[in-house]
Scaffold this active site. Structure first.
Site, PDB file in Angstrom:
ATOM      1  N   ARG A  53      -2.901-103.276  84.799  1.00 56.36           N
ATOM      2  CA  ARG A  53      -3.610-102.490  83.786  1.00 56.36           C
ATOM      3  C   ARG A  53      -2.639-102.119  82.697  1.00 56.36           C
ATOM      4  O   ARG A  53      -1.542-101.630  82.979  1.00 56.36           O
ATOM      5  CB  ARG A  53      -4.111-101.163  84.392  1.00 56.36           C
TER       6      ARG A  53
ATOM      7  N   THR B  82      -4.198 -98.749  77.192  1.00 60.01           N
ATOM      8  CA  THR B  82      -5.628 -99.031  76.982  1.00 60.01           C
ATOM      9  C   THR B  82      -6.408 -99.026  78.294  1.00 60.01           C
ATOM     10  O   THR B  82      -7.636 -98.971  78.285  1.00 60.01           O
ATOM     11  CB  THR B  82      -5.809-100.422  76.343  1.00 60.01           C
TER      12      THR B  82
ATOM     13  N   ASP C 285       0.120 -93.900  92.439  1.00 60.97           N
ATOM     14  CA  ASP C 285       0.139 -95.336  92.145  1.00 60.97           C
ATOM     15  C   ASP C 285       0.346 -96.112  93.454  1.00 60.97           C
ATOM     16  O   ASP C 285       1.420 -96.067  94.061  1.00 60.97           O
ATOM     17  CB  ASP C 285       1.266 -95.644  91.161  1.00 60.97           C
TER      18      ASP C 285
ATOM     19  N   ASP D 130       3.247 -98.736  93.542  1.00 64.46           N
ATOM     20  CA  ASP D 130       4.572 -98.097  93.593  1.00 64.46           C
ATOM     21  C   ASP D 130       4.848 -97.506  94.971  1.00 64.46           C
ATOM     22  O   ASP D 130       5.964 -97.614  95.494  1.00 64.46           O
ATOM     23  CB  ASP D 130       4.663 -96.983  92.536  1.00 64.46           C
TER      24      ASP D 130
END
Ligand code: PRP
Ligand code: URA
Length: 212
Positions: free
Chosen positions: A107, A111, A203, A206
């Site tokens: 991603r 945006t 995340d 991560d």
């Protein structure tokens, strides 16, 4: 979410227990990875309920009998890279012969638009039941694009399996792909201004791979 007949949100106490540990910011990488795998295995049992079986003749030590097995080579798993990779072993634990395709998506942090950077799928995938896997369904953009990529390759029977979803992601996928059953372990409150799920787990990529 009752309006979406093809969306299945699990309400399993064992999954709730494991997700509470998964969300905890103090849970380390090793335990995080193990939990993703364990939750995926439980989800796989549930989402394979309608999988096609074929009759086979089996000789027990006592007699011949007709039994039922999952049709050979009828299932494929497609993780969305990177975080989806963490779910592959969870499916393989219960279905070790499933072939694996990979779709790479990231991603754009500003945006939130998904970008495909890799796609390699097993031969004959168009005739298999495909489990598209990604632990996070946030805006739904990545899942939608991955579903489009699979459909472009002729896949007709696809299931999406995500551990944590935001209502926005479910709506986007269910509206764009009403033919695709969506299996989700837990439905969270919503998204923050950066497109992260709340309360979420941060995340996923991560935390799986220690990149932050
Ligand atoms: C995460 C996650 C999903 C996507 C969900 O991947 O694994 O693929 O975001 O967000 P969306 O529903 O708004 O599209 P990310 O882009 O962070 O890439 P990574 O797995 O490589 O970290
Ligand atoms: N991707 C993640 O890994 N986590 C989120 O909360 C949203 C997208």
């Amino acid at each position: 979410m009752e309006q979406y007949k093809n969306v299945f949100i699990f309400d399993h106490p064992l999954i709730k227990h494991k997700i509470s540990i998964l969300r905890d910011k103090n849970t380390g990488m090793k335990e995080f990875r193990e939990l993703i795998e364990e939750i995926t295995t439980i989800m796989t049992y549930e989402s394979m309920r309608d999988v096609e079986l074929v009759p086979v003749e089996v000789e027990t030590p006592l007699e011949a009998t007709t039994q039922y097995r999952v049709a050979e080579d009828s299932i494929a798993i497609v993780p969305i890279l990177r975080a989806g990779l963490g779910m592959v072993n969870g499916v393989h634990k219960v279905f070790p012969t499933a072939k694996v395709g990979h779709i790479g998506m990231y991603r754009d942090e500003k945006t939130l638009e998904p970008h495909e950077y890799y796609c390699k799928l097993p031969e004959g995938i168009e005739n298999k039941t495909v489990f598209l896997i990604d632990p996070m369904l946030a805006t739904g953009g990545s899942a939608c694009d991955a579903l489009n990529a699979l459909k472009k390759r002729g896949c007709k029977k696809i299931k999406l399996m995500s551990i944590i979803a935001a209502p926005e992601g479910i709506k986007t996928v269910a509206d764009a792909h009403p033919d695709v059953p969506v299996y989700v372990s837990t439905l969270d409150r919503g998204l923050n201004e950066h497109g992260y799920i709340l309360p979420g787990l941060g995340d996923a990529g991560d935390r799986l791979y220690g990149t932050k």
